[in-house]
Design a protein around this motif. Structure first.
Motif, mmCIF file in Angstrom:
data_model
loop_
_atom_site.group_PDB
_atom_site.id
_atom_site.type_symbol
_atom_site.label_atom_id
_atom_site.label_comp_id
_atom_site.label_asym_id
_atom_site.label_seq_id
_atom_site.Cartn_x
_atom_site.Cartn_y
_atom_site.Cartn_z
ATOM 1 N N ARG A 41 39.173 -18.941 33.594
ATOM 2 C CA ARG A 41 38.912 -20.384 33.565
ATOM 3 C C ARG A 41 39.712 -21.035 32.436
ATOM 4 O O ARG A 41 40.362 -22.059 32.634
ATOM 5 C CB ARG A 41 37.421 -20.638 33.333
ATOM 6 N N VAL A 60 37.908 -20.049 39.319
ATOM 7 C CA VAL A 60 37.266 -18.775 39.597
ATOM 8 C C VAL A 60 36.030 -19.021 40.449
ATOM 9 O O VAL A 60 35.169 -19.825 40.086
ATOM 10 C CB VAL A 60 36.844 -18.088 38.278
ATOM 11 N N ALA A 71 39.758 -23.391 55.853
ATOM 12 C CA ALA A 71 39.823 -23.247 54.397
ATOM 13 C C ALA A 71 41.163 -23.745 53.865
ATOM 14 O O ALA A 71 41.227 -24.443 52.848
ATOM 15 C CB ALA A 71 39.613 -21.786 54.009
ATOM 16 N N THR A 118 42.153 -26.947 51.330
ATOM 17 C CA THR A 118 43.052 -26.826 50.179
ATOM 18 C C THR A 118 44.112 -27.922 50.224
ATOM 19 O O THR A 118 44.441 -28.536 49.203
ATOM 20 C CB THR A 118 43.731 -25.439 50.170
ATOM 21 N N ALA A 133 38.109 -23.525 36.191
ATOM 22 C CA ALA A 133 36.693 -23.710 36.506
ATOM 23 C C ALA A 133 36.062 -22.377 36.872
ATOM 24 O O ALA A 133 36.743 -21.470 37.342
ATOM 25 C CB ALA A 133 36.533 -24.688 37.668
ATOM 26 N N ILE A 134 34.782 -22.285 36.635
ATOM 27 C CA ILE A 134 34.011 -21.177 37.203
ATOM 28 C C ILE A 134 33.061 -21.798 38.215
ATOM 29 O O ILE A 134 32.178 -22.573 37.866
ATOM 30 C CB ILE A 134 33.234 -20.408 36.123
ATOM 31 N N LEU A 135 33.300 -21.492 39.480
ATOM 32 C CA LEU A 135 32.526 -22.095 40.556
ATOM 33 C C LEU A 135 31.510 -21.051 41.000
ATOM 34 O O LEU A 135 31.872 -20.030 41.568
ATOM 35 C CB LEU A 135 33.466 -22.501 41.690
ATOM 36 N N ARG A 137 27.915 -20.249 45.008
ATOM 37 C CA ARG A 137 27.706 -19.289 46.104
ATOM 38 C C ARG A 137 26.623 -18.279 45.764
ATOM 39 O O ARG A 137 25.967 -17.745 46.658
ATOM 40 C CB ARG A 137 28.984 -18.512 46.400
ATOM 41 N N TYR A 179 29.310 -22.386 56.480
ATOM 42 C CA TYR A 179 30.554 -22.361 55.709
ATOM 43 C C TYR A 179 30.283 -22.953 54.340
ATOM 44 O O TYR A 179 29.676 -24.019 54.224
ATOM 45 C CB TYR A 179 31.636 -23.177 56.419
ATOM 46 N N ILE A 180 30.686 -22.233 53.299
ATOM 47 C CA ILE A 180 30.468 -22.721 51.933
ATOM 48 C C ILE A 180 31.805 -22.798 51.219
ATOM 49 O O ILE A 180 32.570 -21.830 51.208
ATOM 50 C CB ILE A 180 29.508 -21.794 51.157
ATOM 51 N N ARG A 181 32.084 -23.946 50.645
ATOM 52 C CA ARG A 181 33.348 -24.132 49.952
ATOM 53 C C ARG A 181 33.062 -24.694 48.561
ATOM 54 O O ARG A 181 32.375 -25.704 48.420
ATOM 55 C CB ARG A 181 34.225 -25.108 50.735
ATOM 56 N N SER A 182 33.586 -24.023 47.537
ATOM 57 C CA SER A 182 33.428 -24.493 46.165
ATOM 58 C C SER A 182 34.617 -25.365 45.795
ATOM 59 O O SER A 182 35.739 -25.090 46.194
ATOM 60 C CB SER A 182 33.365 -23.305 45.207
ATOM 61 N N MET A 183 34.344 -26.405 45.037
ATOM 62 C CA MET A 183 35.406 -27.331 44.644
ATOM 63 C C MET A 183 35.274 -27.671 43.173
ATOM 64 O O MET A 183 34.170 -27.852 42.671
ATOM 65 C CB MET A 183 35.258 -28.630 45.454
ATOM 66 N N GLY A 184 36.378 -27.766 42.498
ATOM 67 C CA GLY A 184 36.368 -28.251 41.124
ATOM 68 C C GLY A 184 36.339 -29.770 41.139
ATOM 69 O O GLY A 184 36.953 -30.392 41.999
#
Lengths: 140, 315
Positions: free
Chosen positions: A35, A41, B19, B23, B90-92, B95, B108-113
């Protein structure tokens, strides 16, 4: 804040603990170092199956998967992740690993397609620099 | 990046295509607009979840997914976490609490900063929602940590905004301070089995009674997300709000406001990109900006208005 016309392109990395292994201090330290080096991450947490890790990497459009193993099951679980990537036609996703893994297994795992393995004592900066070489487009 | 036929991947139901398309949205790649034009743009209903860190948003969302899956609905989650203001990294980690649905193709799971979105987070999430709709998801959840302004941007995208609280995280003054009550359509006091939950709910009720009277009065729902307690009430509250949006015309009004807002956001983003290009290409303009950014901005605007830059701005 710097002005720039080009959108940022952070490299996305899934970090995961596979199998029955609760030792997550190392992976959390690595997550934080990445990070701080500008990576995004996605940490999936403990007790993941190979299929779950690969599924997360696909959903998250990750460019790399980092596996942490301290359980001794690396010769079973890491090849299972590679196999799942082949099955999902996603072998372009880079796989690296860290943890307590003996030298003779490292050679075998690399032969199978693991890009790099970091053992206890590996400096965080070394992991960051290795990723920078693999993903020169990252902005950080 | 290799060119992929994303539309074909969408039609084949290939998650990787979805996915990758998201992006592209995050990178503001114009290919997304072509893709959406090809796929059509159904817009699934969006429920936003926001609240302080540790209030149990992800666990609540996990429980809600279970409910929707039991009804056969396909659910997508966009989980927004903060980026480091220094490195942009980032640390997402959302999940972690949504493991109950791993390997379910209907989830469907999507992490975003949250940072680093040119044109703002809401622009990116709006387009991501359209992609999720085009991919066939019936419900979209937008989860964001309420630590800054990102939750307000997300409220601008969601049809129903759920504000999640937990006992022991400050009194009612914190809540009016944060301005967060104004965006809430439904209020949840999670971890309702902990001491102080009733008091937190009471304080919320007092605050709500002080708010200006509106047609929709946000209900306060007590939940224990881990055990599933109160989930029925939460689902009923969400259904009631959806019903209200449809019946009162408020849904239509919000939709219209959102689309207009989005048009304005797009102008802002395109103009900014074009301005940066102009400033780079035209040395004289750059020097003008060094003297007075205002004068330079006026000149840029008038040059954009003639249309010469407009096509370029869209490129």
């Amino acid at each position: 804040m710097a002005t720039r016309a080009a959108p940022p392109r952070p490299v996305r990395i899934v970090l995961a603990k596979v199998g029955l292994d609760g030792h997550d201090r190392g992976v959390k330290v690595v997550a934080r170092a990445l990070r701080d080096a500008g990576y995004e991450v996605i940490y999936t947490g403990l007790r993941q199956t190979p299929a779950m890790v690969v599924d997360a990497a696909l959903q998250e459009d990750a460019q790399a998967i980092g596996l942490s193993l301290h359980s001794g099951a690396h010769m079973t679980l890491i090849p299972a992740v590679l196999e799942e990537l082949r099955r999902r036609q996603a072998t372009d996703i880079l796989v690296f690993a860290g943890g307590i893994i003996p030298d003779e297994d490292i050679a075998e795992l690399k032969r199978m397609g693991v890009a790099e393995i970091f053992t206890p004592g590996a400096p965080l900066q070394g992991i960051v620099e290795w990723l920078r070489e693999r993903f020169p487009e990252v902005e950080s | 990046m290799p060119e992929r036929d994303l539309a074909a991947e969408f039609r084949a139901g290939n998650v990787r295509g979805l996915a990758r398309a998201i992006t592209l949205v995050e990178r503001r790649d114009p290919a997304v607009r072509r893709l959406l034009a090809e796929l059509g743009q159904p817009r699934p209903p969006v429920v936003g979840f926001t609240g302080a860190p540790g209030t149990g948003k992800s666990t609540l969302v996990d429980a809600l997914i279970r409910h929707w899956r039991a009804l056969g609905r396909k659910v997508a989650v966009i989980a927004v976490d903060p980026n480091s203001p220094y490195s942009g990294g980032a640390i997402l980690g959302d999940r972690i609490r949504m493991q109950g649905h791993a390997l379910d193709p209907g989830v469907y799971i999507r992490s975003m900063g949250a940072r680093g979105h040119l044109g703002g987070l809401s622009l990116a999430t709006r387009e991501a929602v359209r992609l999720l709709g085009a991919f066939g998801f019936d419900e979209v959840v937008l989860e964001t940590v309420g630590v800054g302004q990102s939750e307000l941007e997300v409220a601008a995208v969601a049809d129903t905004t759920v504000v999640v609280m937990a006992p022991g995280l400050g009194d009612g003054v914190q809540m009016i301070k944060a301005g967060i009550l104004e965006i809430a359509d439904v209020l949840v006091v999670n971890k309702a089995d902990l001491a102080g939950a009733q008091r937190a709910a009471q304080e919320l009720r007092t605050m709500l009674n002080l708010a200006p009277r509106t047609e929709w009065k946000p209900p306060i729902v007590m939940t224990v997300a881990l055990s599933g307690e109160g989930m029925d009430e939460l689902e009923q509250a969400l259904a009631r709000h959806r019903h209200y949006l449809e019946g009162s015309g408020e849904g239509r009004r919000r939709m219209q406001a959102r689309l207009r807002e989005e048009a304005a956001d797009l102008v802002g983003q395109w103009a900014r990109e074009a301005a940066l290009r102009l400033l780079e290409a035209d040395g004289e303009l750059g020097r003008l900006a060094d003297e007075s950014p205002y004068v330079a901005a006026e000149q840029i605007l008038s040059r954009l208005g003639t249309g010469g830059e407009r096509a370029e701005a869209r490129a």
